[in-house]
Write a protein that holds these residues in place. Structure first.
Motif, PDB file in Angstrom:
ATOM      1  N   MET A   1     -30.808  -0.743 -11.483  1.00  0.00           N
ATOM      2  CA  MET A   1     -30.613  -2.089 -10.929  1.00  0.00           C
ATOM      3  C   MET A   1     -29.125  -2.322 -10.700  1.00  0.00           C
ATOM      4  O   MET A   1     -28.308  -2.048 -11.582  1.00  0.00           O
ATOM      5  N   PRO A   2     -28.744  -2.836  -9.520  1.00  0.00           N
ATOM      6  CA  PRO A   2     -27.319  -3.089  -9.260  1.00  0.00           C
ATOM      7  C   PRO A   2     -26.777  -4.182 -10.171  1.00  0.00           C
ATOM      8  O   PRO A   2     -27.476  -5.120 -10.511  1.00  0.00           O
ATOM      9  N   ARG A   3     -25.516  -4.007 -10.536  1.00  0.00           N
ATOM     10  CA  ARG A   3     -24.846  -5.012 -11.374  1.00  0.00           C
ATOM     11  C   ARG A   3     -23.957  -5.886 -10.502  1.00  0.00           C
ATOM     12  O   ARG A   3     -23.374  -5.412  -9.523  1.00  0.00           O
ATOM     13  N   ASN A   4     -23.831  -7.163 -10.883  1.00  0.00           N
ATOM     14  CA  ASN A   4     -23.016  -8.112 -10.120  1.00  0.00           C
ATOM     15  C   ASN A   4     -21.819  -8.555 -10.946  1.00  0.00           C
ATOM     16  O   ASN A   4     -21.941  -8.790 -12.162  1.00  0.00           O
ATOM     17  N   LEU A   5     -20.699  -8.648 -10.291  1.00  0.00           N
ATOM     18  CA  LEU A   5     -19.486  -9.129 -10.951  1.00  0.00           C
ATOM     19  C   LEU A   5     -19.431 -10.652 -10.894  1.00  0.00           C
ATOM     20  O   LEU A   5     -19.848 -11.268  -9.914  1.00  0.00           O
ATOM     21  N   ASP A   6     -18.906 -11.249 -11.948  1.00  0.00           N
ATOM     22  CA  ASP A   6     -18.777 -12.702 -12.056  1.00  0.00           C
ATOM     23  C   ASP A   6     -17.496 -13.124 -11.328  1.00  0.00           C
ATOM     24  O   ASP A   6     -16.384 -12.778 -11.749  1.00  0.00           O
ATOM     25  N   LEU A   7     -17.645 -13.889 -10.242  1.00  0.00           N
ATOM     26  CA  LEU A   7     -16.475 -14.305  -9.467  1.00  0.00           C
ATOM     27  C   LEU A   7     -15.538 -15.204 -10.268  1.00  0.00           C
ATOM     28  O   LEU A   7     -14.320 -15.175 -10.084  1.00  0.00           O
ATOM     29  N   ALA A   9     -14.948 -14.966 -13.460  1.00  0.00           N
ATOM     30  CA  ALA A   9     -14.167 -14.064 -14.300  1.00  0.00           C
ATOM     31  C   ALA A   9     -13.124 -13.314 -13.473  1.00  0.00           C
ATOM     32  O   ALA A   9     -11.991 -13.095 -13.918  1.00  0.00           O
ATOM     33  N   LEU A  10     -13.500 -12.936 -12.246  1.00  0.00           N
ATOM     34  CA  LEU A  10     -12.536 -12.278 -11.357  1.00  0.00           C
ATOM     35  C   LEU A  10     -11.352 -13.197 -11.066  1.00  0.00           C
ATOM     36  O   LEU A  10     -10.202 -12.760 -11.038  1.00  0.00           O
ATOM     37  N   ARG A  11     -11.639 -14.480 -10.857  1.00  0.00           N
ATOM     38  CA  ARG A  11     -10.560 -15.423 -10.558  1.00  0.00           C
ATOM     39  C   ARG A  11      -9.618 -15.553 -11.754  1.00  0.00           C
ATOM     40  O   ARG A  11      -8.404 -15.647 -11.594  1.00  0.00           O
ATOM     41  N   SER A  12     -10.182 -15.562 -12.957  1.00  0.00           N
ATOM     42  CA  SER A  12      -9.352 -15.625 -14.153  1.00  0.00           C
ATOM     43  C   SER A  12      -8.509 -14.360 -14.293  1.00  0.00           C
ATOM     44  O   SER A  12      -7.321 -14.413 -14.645  1.00  0.00           O
ATOM     45  N   PHE A  13      -9.106 -13.206 -14.014  1.00  0.00           N
ATOM     46  CA  PHE A  13      -8.379 -11.941 -14.106  1.00  0.00           C
ATOM     47  C   PHE A  13      -7.208 -11.913 -13.126  1.00  0.00           C
ATOM     48  O   PHE A  13      -6.080 -11.560 -13.493  1.00  0.00           O
ATOM     49  N   VAL A  14      -7.440 -12.308 -11.887  1.00  0.00           N
ATOM     50  CA  VAL A  14      -6.368 -12.319 -10.889  1.00  0.00           C
ATOM     51  C   VAL A  14      -5.290 -13.333 -11.267  1.00  0.00           C
ATOM     52  O   VAL A  14      -4.094 -13.081 -11.107  1.00  0.00           O
ATOM     53  N   ALA A  15      -5.707 -14.488 -11.797  1.00  0.00           N
ATOM     54  CA  ALA A  15      -4.733 -15.512 -12.211  1.00  0.00           C
ATOM     55  C   ALA A  15      -3.838 -14.993 -13.333  1.00  0.00           C
ATOM     56  O   ALA A  15      -2.624 -15.221 -13.334  1.00  0.00           O
ATOM     57  N   PHE A  68      -8.321  -2.058 -10.326  1.00  0.00           N
ATOM     58  CA  PHE A  68      -9.361  -3.058 -10.115  1.00  0.00           C
ATOM     59  C   PHE A  68      -8.818  -4.321  -9.454  1.00  0.00           C
ATOM     60  O   PHE A  68      -9.547  -5.048  -8.775  1.00  0.00           O
ATOM     61  N   LEU A  69      -7.518  -4.596  -9.624  1.00  0.00           N
ATOM     62  CA  LEU A  69      -6.927  -5.833  -9.113  1.00  0.00           C
ATOM     63  C   LEU A  69      -7.109  -5.965  -7.603  1.00  0.00           C
ATOM     64  O   LEU A  69      -7.418  -7.043  -7.096  1.00  0.00           O
ATOM     65  N   SER A  70      -6.921  -4.884  -6.869  1.00  0.00           N
ATOM     66  CA  SER A  70      -7.055  -4.971  -5.410  1.00  0.00           C
ATOM     67  C   SER A  70      -8.489  -5.296  -5.014  1.00  0.00           C
ATOM     68  O   SER A  70      -8.722  -6.057  -4.073  1.00  0.00           O
ATOM     69  N   TYR A  71      -9.468  -4.725  -5.737  1.00  0.00           N
ATOM     70  CA  TYR A  71     -10.870  -5.054  -5.459  1.00  0.00           C
ATOM     71  C   TYR A  71     -11.140  -6.532  -5.752  1.00  0.00           C
ATOM     72  O   TYR A  71     -11.823  -7.222  -4.982  1.00  0.00           O
ATOM     73  N   ALA A  72     -10.606  -7.015  -6.864  1.00  0.00           N
ATOM     74  CA  ALA A  72     -10.829  -8.411  -7.248  1.00  0.00           C
ATOM     75  C   ALA A  72     -10.245  -9.353  -6.204  1.00  0.00           C
ATOM     76  O   ALA A  72     -10.874 -10.356  -5.829  1.00  0.00           O
ATOM     77  N   ARG A  73      -9.045  -9.037  -5.737  1.00  0.00           N
ATOM     78  CA  ARG A  73      -8.419  -9.884  -4.714  1.00  0.00           C
ATOM     79  C   ARG A  73      -9.267  -9.912  -3.443  1.00  0.00           C
ATOM     80  O   ARG A  73      -9.467 -10.976  -2.840  1.00  0.00           O
ATOM     81  N   ARG A  74      -9.739  -8.759  -3.011  1.00  0.00           N
ATOM     82  CA  ARG A  74     -10.522  -8.687  -1.782  1.00  0.00           C
ATOM     83  C   ARG A  74     -11.818  -9.469  -1.912  1.00  0.00           C
ATOM     84  O   ARG A  74     -12.237 -10.183  -0.993  1.00  0.00           O
ATOM     85  N   MET A  75     -12.472  -9.364  -3.066  1.00  0.00           N
ATOM     86  CA  MET A  75     -13.722 -10.082  -3.270  1.00  0.00           C
ATOM     87  C   MET A  75     -13.504 -11.594  -3.258  1.00  0.00           C
ATOM     88  O   MET A  75     -14.275 -12.349  -2.664  1.00  0.00           O
ATOM     89  N   LEU A  76     -12.433 -12.045  -3.907  1.00  0.00           N
ATOM     90  CA  LEU A  76     -12.145 -13.483  -3.925  1.00  0.00           C
ATOM     91  C   LEU A  76     -11.734 -13.975  -2.547  1.00  0.00           C
ATOM     92  O   LEU A  76     -12.079 -15.096  -2.151  1.00  0.00           O
ATOM     93  N   THR A  77     -10.990 -13.163  -1.809  1.00  0.00           N
ATOM     94  CA  THR A  77     -10.587 -13.558  -0.454  1.00  0.00           C
ATOM     95  C   THR A  77     -11.807 -13.743   0.436  1.00  0.00           C
ATOM     96  O   THR A  77     -11.918 -14.732   1.177  1.00  0.00           O
ATOM     97  N   ILE A  78     -12.736 -12.792   0.384  1.00  0.00           N
ATOM     98  CA  ILE A  78     -13.952 -12.907   1.194  1.00  0.00           C
ATOM     99  C   ILE A  78     -14.767 -14.117   0.767  1.00  0.00           C
ATOM    100  O   ILE A  78     -15.288 -14.873   1.605  1.00  0.00           O
ATOM    101  N   ASN A  79     -14.872 -14.317  -0.542  1.00  0.00           N
ATOM    102  CA  ASN A  79     -15.603 -15.484  -1.056  1.00  0.00           C
ATOM    103  C   ASN A  79     -14.994 -16.782  -0.541  1.00  0.00           C
ATOM    104  O   ASN A  79     -15.694 -17.670  -0.039  1.00  0.00           O
TER     105      ASN A  79
END
Length: 300
Positions: A1-7, A9-15, A68-79
């Motif tokens: 089953m695919p896993r989903n990242l918590d946006l 939590a991603l925002r907190s990580f990037v911050a 991982f930071l670059s992935y997190a930024r890209r995901m938040l930007t798209i969101n």
């Protein structure tokens, strides 16, 4: 089953990565430090890798965290782009803006009005305080952006304009001729020490007529011609005036009006607000023909 990242939590990580610490990130995100720390812990557990190196005094990214930071930024930007595009004028949220008491007028009301027209669901939480206090709170991540009045500027400041300090009194008043000169000043006012040094250098005696945290109290005393005040040129209220003393009072130094924008405040609304602040203080006011933030939204 695919896993989903918590946006969230991603925002907190990037911050945390952008601000260099959990405290500043928590202040900007309007969360507690423990909440941010818990989100980061859950994110690391879901990935099965350590993203942050907590062994030192501060917080640093591990090698995995840097990747991982670059992935997190890209995901938040798209969101964020998707939400911006689909909601348009429903764009909502809150921006905390700090401004010293003495420079709220004349520009801040026009800035807030123009910003509200472009982002009607964005709330600007305006906090008025002294520059020293605003700088302290900004360093703790409590503001998206602040204005300050300073001799010079601190790290990260953007100098918008420079204005001379002026002696301010009642319209047609004569209090400034009296000796000792009676001053009205805030307890933490940065300008008072400059005025006192200038008076003492010219051997002009002085005394405090009123010392208060309330600008209204000081203005009422000055308006009654019972004291003089110190304000940046052009920021005095309409019922007071610059004193034409013709050398009867000492010349005063100039101060910079500086803008500090948090490295975390890079959203469309924050950028639009900062641009309005820059225009107002650099040019002396907003023009009716200047581009509005809503125009840049529709063109994006």
């Amino acid at each position: 089953m695919p896993r989903n990242l918590d946006l969230t939590a991603l925002r907190s990580f990037v911050a945390v990565a952008d601000s260099g610490g959990v405290t500043r990130a928590a202040g900007f995100l309007n969360l507690t430090q423990s909440a941010v720390s818990m989100q980061l812990k859950r994110l690391e557990e879901s990935l099965g890798v350590a993203l942050l190196d907590r062994s030192g005094r501060g917080v640093a990214l591990t090698t995995s965290g840097e990747q991982f930071l670059s992935y997190a930024r890209r995901m938040l930007t798209i969101n964020d782009e998707a939400i911006d595009r689909m909601t348009a004028h429903d764009y909502g949220g809150e921006i905390t803006l700090g401004v010293p008491h003495d420079i709220v007028y004349p520009h801040i009301p026009d800035i807030l009005k123009r910003f509200n027209a472009a982002f009607p669901r964005m709330r600007v939480n305006l906090v008025s305080s002294f520059s020293r206090q605003l700088l302290h709170q900004f360093a703790r991540g409590q503001f998206a952006m602040i204005l300050t009045t300073e001799r010079g500027h601190g790290d990260g400041a953007e100098v918008l304009t420079e204005k001379p300090l002026s002696w301010i009194g009642a319209q047609g008043g004569a209090c400034w001729r009296q000796r000792p000169l009676r001053l009205g000043s805030g307890r933490q006012c940065l300008f008072r020490s400059a005025g006192v040094r200038a008076l003492e250098a010219c051997l002009i005696s002085w005394e405090l007529a009123v010392e208060s945290e309330s600008d209204r109290t000081i203005e009422a005393t000055v308006r009654a011609d019972l004291a003089v005040a110190l304000m940046l040129e052009g920021t005095e209220p309409p019922f007071l005036e610059r004193i034409e003393h013709n050398g009867g009072l000492p010349e005063l130094p100039s101060y910079s009006i500086n803008l500090y924008v948090s490295e975390l405040a890079h959203g469309r609304a924050e950028t639009a607000l900062a641009d309005l602040v820059r225009e107002a203080y650099r040019t002396g006011g907003l023009t009716s023909s200047s581009p509005r933030p809503s125009q840049s939204i529709s063109a994006a």
